[in-house]
Design a protein around this motif. Structure first.
Motif, short mmCIF file in Angstrom:
data_model
loop_
_atom_site.label_atom_id
_atom_site.label_comp_id
_atom_site.label_asym_id
_atom_site.label_seq_id
_atom_site.Cartn_x
_atom_site.Cartn_y
_atom_site.Cartn_z
N GLN A 1 30.62 44.17 29.70
CA GLN A 1 31.63 43.76 30.58
C GLN A 1 30.83 42.77 31.46
OE1 GLN A 1 33.49 46.69 32.91
NE2 GLN A 1 34.96 45.04 34.13
N PHE A 2 29.48 43.15 32.03
CA PHE A 2 28.77 42.23 32.75
C PHE A 2 28.47 41.04 32.27
CE2 PHE A 2 24.52 40.83 33.95
CZ PHE A 2 24.58 40.71 35.48
N MET B 1 28.97 38.41 41.40
CA MET B 1 29.15 36.88 41.31
C MET B 1 28.57 36.11 42.50
SD MET B 1 28.78 36.64 37.98
CE MET B 1 28.73 34.77 37.94
N LYS C 1 29.34 35.13 31.92
CA LYS C 1 29.56 33.92 31.19
C LYS C 1 30.91 33.23 31.63
CE LYS C 1 27.22 35.23 26.74
NZ LYS C 1 27.72 35.45 25.33
N LYS C 2 31.70 33.95 32.04
CA LYS C 2 33.34 33.68 32.46
C LYS C 2 33.18 32.91 33.67
CE LYS C 2 37.98 34.89 33.23
NZ LYS C 2 38.99 36.04 32.87
N TYR C 3 32.55 33.47 34.90
CA TYR C 3 32.59 33.09 36.16
C TYR C 3 31.23 32.44 36.47
CZ TYR C 3 36.40 35.83 36.61
OH TYR C 3 37.94 36.74 36.35
N ALA D 1 29.88 39.59 29.59
CA ALA D 1 31.27 38.70 29.50
C ALA D 1 31.73 37.87 30.68
CB ALA D 1 32.41 39.73 28.84
N ASP D 2 31.82 38.79 32.06
CA ASP D 2 32.09 38.35 33.21
C ASP D 2 31.13 37.31 33.65
OD1 ASP D 2 34.29 39.68 33.54
OD2 ASP D 2 33.41 41.44 34.42
N TYR E 1 31.73 47.59 40.12
CA TYR E 1 32.60 47.65 39.32
C TYR E 1 33.83 48.77 39.57
CZ TYR E 1 31.70 44.04 35.75
OH TYR E 1 31.47 42.99 35.16
N TYR F 1 40.75 36.97 41.40
CA TYR F 1 39.53 38.19 41.06
C TYR F 1 38.33 37.33 40.72
CZ TYR F 1 36.85 41.54 38.47
OH TYR F 1 35.87 42.34 38.07
N ILE F 2 37.20 37.94 41.20
CA ILE F 2 35.94 37.47 40.68
C ILE F 2 34.79 38.57 40.91
CG2 ILE F 2 35.35 36.46 43.02
CD1 ILE F 2 33.59 34.50 41.74
N PRO F 3 34.10 38.84 39.77
CA PRO F 3 33.42 40.07 40.02
C PRO F 3 32.52 40.02 41.19
CG PRO F 3 33.36 39.18 37.59
CD PRO F 3 34.06 38.31 38.62
#
Length: 260
Positions: free
Chosen positions: A3-4, A104, A9-11, A6-7, A250, A99-101
């Motif tokens: 999950q870390f 980040m 890369k996404k953000y 993936a997130d 998380y 939403y943003i982790p």
């Protein structure tokens, strides 16, 4: 872990553009513009050099570069950690709408201060040329040293980010703690040569920032092998802190907006 990754890369693109925006905003209203990124550490270095050489009569070899290495690494750690304590509240407009982790936001802060750190290290290289500092393969140890500094900073920042949401006074506490760490990290004195036992061993073994600063100076300025065993040990600790910090964020990040 999946999950870390993936997130991240996404953000990542958002984080990168946000860091660029912060850097531009810092100098937007300044006449000297980006020159302040050079002048700020340079002026601090001159102040500490004057105090140490004139007032305390320090005889450390390559002292201006010696101070600059310490200040550069310390400023990255200090500004990032202190800025992370209230980073959720500072970015409440973003956090409450999309939403943003939350880690980040820490990475974005690290990018801003990391860019400034690279500029300062470029000045260190110039000073090394001016002082004719001999360069050996030991300088390559700076790569794992800086990676560990970033990892340690990230782990601590994630933890203070979490508790900073719930404890309003944490910012004031961290200011005191970081000020104490500043004087215990050997920014303008050499822990290895200035302090005797057991204080030298205590500071190097129990304060990872002082160990990394001392190691950085050893391999950059004095062609010496740094504290490899301590670097390995604190690297493992930094990794554990990062894992704990990310998992904590998380687990509780959905409650951050409610607390604010």
């Amino acid at each position: 872990m999946k999950q870390f990754i993936a997130d991240f890369k996404k953000y990542f693109n958002y984080t990168k553009f946000s860091a660029k925006s912060d850097l531009k905003a810092e100098v937007a209203s300044s006449y000297l513009n980006w020159l302040w990124w050079i002048l700020d550490p340079l002026l601090f270095m001159l102040v500490y050099t004057f105090i140490a050489i004139i007032v305390f009569r320090s005889k450390v070899q390559y002292f201006p570069a010696f101070v600059f290495v310490g200040l550069t690494m310390w400023n990255f750690f200090n500004k990032t950690v202190l800025g992370s304590v209230k980073i959720i509240r500072t970015n409440s407009a973003i956090v409450s709408k999309v939403y943003i982790p939350k880690y980040m936001l820490v990475i974005q802060k690290m990018m801003v201060n990391g860019f400034k750190m690279l500029i300062s290290f470029a000045l260190v290289l110039v000073m090394m040329i001016i002082y004719r500092v001999p360069v050996t393969w030991n300088i390559l140890y700076m790569i794992p040293i800086l990676i560990e500094l970033a990892l340690m900073t990230f782990g601590i920042c994630c933890i203070v980010l979490h508790f900073g949401v719930f404890v309003d006074d944490l910012y004031n506490v961290m200011q005191v703690v970081l000020r104490l760490m500043f004087y215990m990290s050997g920014i303008f004195y050499s822990i290895s040569t200035r302090l005797g036992e057991p204080y030298r061993s205590i500071l190097l073994k129990c304060n990872p920032i002082s160990m990394l600063i001392e190691s950085g100076r050893m391999c950059m300025l004095y062609s010496q092998t740094p504290y490899r065993k301590l670097i390995l040990f604190w690297g493992v600790v930094a990794l554990l802190l990062s894992v704990i910090g990310v998992k904590t964020i998380y687990k509780y990040e959905n409650s951050y907006v409610k607390v604010m």
